[in-house]
Scaffold this active site. Structure first.
Site, PDB file in Angstrom:
ATOM      1  N   HIS A 202       0.819  -1.219   0.000  1.00  0.00           N
ATOM      2  CA  HIS A 202       0.000   0.000   0.000  1.00  0.00           C
ATOM      3  C   HIS A 202       0.852   1.268   0.000  1.00  0.00           C
ATOM      4  O   HIS A 202       0.421   2.315  -0.453  1.00  0.00           O
ATOM      5  CB  HIS A 202      -0.911   0.042   1.232  1.00  0.00           C
ATOM      6  CG  HIS A 202      -1.751  -1.172   1.393  1.00  0.00           C
ATOM      7  ND1 HIS A 202      -2.842  -1.413   0.576  1.00  0.00           N
ATOM      8  CD2 HIS A 202      -1.661  -2.232   2.229  1.00  0.00           C
ATOM      9  CE1 HIS A 202      -3.391  -2.570   0.927  1.00  0.00           C
ATOM     10  NE2 HIS A 202      -2.693  -3.093   1.927  1.00  0.00           N
TER      11      HIS A 202
ATOM     12  N   HIS B 128       5.743   6.915   6.536  1.00  0.00           N
ATOM     13  CA  HIS B 128       5.305   6.354   5.251  1.00  0.00           C
ATOM     14  C   HIS B 128       4.766   7.489   4.387  1.00  0.00           C
ATOM     15  O   HIS B 128       4.679   8.635   4.840  1.00  0.00           O
ATOM     16  CB  HIS B 128       4.227   5.276   5.485  1.00  0.00           C
ATOM     17  CG  HIS B 128       3.011   5.827   6.123  1.00  0.00           C
ATOM     18  ND1 HIS B 128       2.806   5.821   7.483  1.00  0.00           N
ATOM     19  CD2 HIS B 128       1.915   6.468   5.599  1.00  0.00           C
ATOM     20  CE1 HIS B 128       1.656   6.419   7.758  1.00  0.00           C
ATOM     21  NE2 HIS B 128       1.101   6.824   6.642  1.00  0.00           N
TER      22      HIS B 128
ATOM     23  N   HIS C 109       2.099   8.919   1.000  1.00  0.00           N
ATOM     24  CA  HIS C 109       0.904   8.825   0.148  1.00  0.00           C
ATOM     25  C   HIS C 109       1.194   9.667  -1.097  1.00  0.00           C
ATOM     26  O   HIS C 109       1.724  10.770  -0.985  1.00  0.00           O
ATOM     27  CB  HIS C 109      -0.324   9.388   0.879  1.00  0.00           C
ATOM     28  CG  HIS C 109      -0.609   8.689   2.182  1.00  0.00           C
ATOM     29  ND1 HIS C 109      -1.457   7.615   2.280  1.00  0.00           N
ATOM     30  CD2 HIS C 109      -0.142   8.908   3.432  1.00  0.00           C
ATOM     31  CE1 HIS C 109      -1.508   7.201   3.539  1.00  0.00           C
ATOM     32  NE2 HIS C 109      -0.714   7.966   4.265  1.00  0.00           N
TER      33      HIS C 109
ATOM     34  N   GLU D 214      -3.133  13.547   1.218  1.00  0.00           N
ATOM     35  CA  GLU D 214      -4.396  13.242   1.914  1.00  0.00           C
ATOM     36  C   GLU D 214      -5.039  14.496   2.455  1.00  0.00           C
ATOM     37  O   GLU D 214      -6.239  14.538   2.660  1.00  0.00           O
ATOM     38  CB  GLU D 214      -4.131  12.249   3.050  1.00  0.00           C
ATOM     39  CG  GLU D 214      -3.637  10.922   2.516  1.00  0.00           C
ATOM     40  CD  GLU D 214      -3.858   9.784   3.483  1.00  0.00           C
ATOM     41  OE1 GLU D 214      -3.396   9.891   4.626  1.00  0.00           O
ATOM     42  OE2 GLU D 214      -4.506   8.792   3.075  1.00  0.00           O
TER      43      GLU D 214
ATOM     44  N   HIS E 188       3.947  10.916   6.356  1.00  0.00           N
ATOM     45  CA  HIS E 188       3.400  10.835   7.713  1.00  0.00           C
ATOM     46  C   HIS E 188       4.408  10.191   8.649  1.00  0.00           C
ATOM     47  O   HIS E 188       4.818   9.045   8.425  1.00  0.00           O
ATOM     48  CB  HIS E 188       2.111   9.982   7.712  1.00  0.00           C
ATOM     49  CG  HIS E 188       0.974  10.651   7.035  1.00  0.00           C
ATOM     50  ND1 HIS E 188      -0.119   9.973   6.540  1.00  0.00           N
ATOM     51  CD2 HIS E 188       0.756  11.974   6.782  1.00  0.00           C
ATOM     52  CE1 HIS E 188      -0.967  10.842   6.000  1.00  0.00           C
ATOM     53  NE2 HIS E 188      -0.454  12.054   6.121  1.00  0.00           N
TER      54      HIS E 188
ATOM     55  N   THR F 255      -6.057   7.321   8.458  1.00  0.00           N
ATOM     56  CA  THR F 255      -6.634   7.450   7.116  1.00  0.00           C
ATOM     57  C   THR F 255      -6.808   6.086   6.460  1.00  0.00           C
ATOM     58  O   THR F 255      -7.206   5.998   5.307  1.00  0.00           O
ATOM     59  CB  THR F 255      -5.737   8.334   6.223  1.00  0.00           C
ATOM     60  OG1 THR F 255      -4.478   7.683   6.041  1.00  0.00           O
ATOM     61  CG2 THR F 255      -5.523   9.705   6.847  1.00  0.00           C
ATOM     62  N   THR F 256      -6.469   5.030   7.177  1.00  0.00           N
ATOM     63  CA  THR F 256      -6.644   3.673   6.651  1.00  0.00           C
ATOM     64  C   THR F 256      -7.542   2.894   7.615  1.00  0.00           C
ATOM     65  O   THR F 256      -7.559   3.190   8.817  1.00  0.00           O
ATOM     66  CB  THR F 256      -5.276   2.966   6.522  1.00  0.00           C
ATOM     67  OG1 THR F 256      -4.571   3.073   7.759  1.00  0.00           O
ATOM     68  CG2 THR F 256      -4.440   3.595   5.417  1.00  0.00           C
TER      69      THR F 256
HETATM   70  O1  1SD Z   1      -1.969   4.539   6.742  1.00  0.00           O
HETATM   71  C1  1SD Z   1      -1.352   4.448   7.998  1.00  0.00           C
HETATM   72  C2  1SD Z   1      -1.289   2.995   8.427  1.00  0.00           C
HETATM   73  O2  1SD Z   1      -0.483   2.272   7.545  1.00  0.00           O
HETATM   74  C3  1SD Z   1      -0.708   2.896   9.772  1.00  0.00           C
HETATM   75  O3  1SD Z   1       0.610   3.330   9.696  1.00  0.00           O
HETATM   76  C4  1SD Z   1      -1.483   3.757  10.683  1.00  0.00           C
HETATM   77  C5  1SD Z   1      -0.852   3.781  12.051  1.00  0.00           C
HETATM   78  O4  1SD Z   1      -1.014   2.557  12.679  1.00  0.00           O
HETATM   79  O5  1SD Z   1      -1.512   5.087  10.219  1.00  0.00           O
HETATM   80  C6  1SD Z   1      -2.111   5.254   8.997  1.00  0.00           C
HETATM   81  S1  1SD Z   1      -2.113   6.994   8.666  1.00  0.00           S
HETATM   82  O6  1SD Z   1      -3.336   7.549   9.247  1.00  0.00           O
HETATM   83  O7  1SD Z   1      -0.905   7.573   9.222  1.00  0.00           O
HETATM   84  N1  1SD Z   1      -2.156   7.264   7.127  1.00  0.00           N
HETATM   85 ZN    ZN Z   2      -0.520   7.978   6.234  1.00  0.00          ZN
END
Ligand code: 1SD
Ligand code: ZN
Length: 223
Positions: free
Chosen positions: A31, A58, A60, A70, A83, A164-165
């Site tokens: 992802h 990570h 997006h 996002e 993020h 956001t996931t």
């Molecule tokens: O999309 C991430 C998800 O992979 C995970 O890292 C989670 C934290 O446990 O965070 C979301 S996000 O809201 O930082 N996009």
């Molecule tokens: Zn994220």
């Protein structure tokens, strides 16, 4: 977005981000590209209550540079958003914190396209070629987390929201920094080349569409 100035939103203090001893592992989880971080990295200040521990960062991004982020600034999307996921030190780990209302603080950074490669990201981006396929991972030895952020963490937007996931827990104190990070189109292409678990599908447009504020307030640390 009508963000209101809040004088309680003081600058952040980050510690341990510059250490060479941090253990970094870059993974393609199908992802996103995620950098798992092992070390004593902490985030405090920034109007947060308590100290948060850094777990991973990570990204997006979009299939082209007109989209990918996002969060929108006013109505503008950015091609890439990073993020940095931090969990409240009063919980044992990220998993335990992830569903608590005060569990997570995510630091978000928008990227804007420039002509030249961003040298601070060159080494991380070059590691993307080693994780082209889903479930691939690589130990990253030549990157400092401090090189991946902006020097002054003082101008930012703040709201209380969700992951956001799925399952989109309402556990995140969100911060989006006003200062953008430069990145080139050729560096963005390295993100867009990563593959999903489905063979020969590229990971692109891995952003959640913007949601209604639903009465939430967005504040800002600067006038
Ligand atoms: O999309 C991430 C998800 O992979 C995970 O890292 C989670 C934290 O446990 O965070 C979301 S996000 O809201 O930082 N996009
Ligand atoms: Zn994220």
């Amino acid at each position: 977005m009508n963000a209101q100035y809040d004088e309680g939103l003081v600058p952040f203090t980050v510690m341990g981000f510059e250490k060479k001893t941090n253990q970094l592992k870059l993974i393609n989880n199908g992802h996103t590209a995620q950098l798992n971080i092992l070390g004593d990295l902490t985030v405090s200040g920034g109007g947060l209550s308590g100290t948060f521990k850094t777990a991973q960062l990570h990204f997006h991004w979009g299939s082209s540079s007109i989209k990918g982020s996002e969060h929108l600034r006013n109505t503008k999307a950015f091609p890439l958003e990073m993020h940095i996921v931090n969990f409240n030190g009063k919980y044992d780990n990220l998993a335990a914190a992830a569903d608590k209302p005060d569990g997570l603080a995510v630091l978000g950074f928008w990227f804007k396209v420039v002509a030249e490669d961003n040298e601070m990201f060159a080494r991380l981006v070059s590691n993307l070629t080693s994780i082209q396929n889903a479930d691939a991972e690589v130990a990253v030895t030549d990157v400092l987390v401090s090189d991946l952020i902006i020097p002054k963490l003082d101008k930012y937007y703040r709201y209380k929201g969700s992951l956001t996931t799925p399952p989109c827990f309402e556990s995140v104190t969100w911060t989006m920094f006003e200062e953008t990070i430069p990145i080139s189109e050729s560096q963005l292409r390295q993100f867009r080349n990563l593959k999903e678990k489905k063979p020969s599908h590229e990971i692109v447009n891995n952003f959640r569409p913007v949601q209604m504020l639903n009465g939430r307030r967005v504040s800002r640390s600067f006038k």
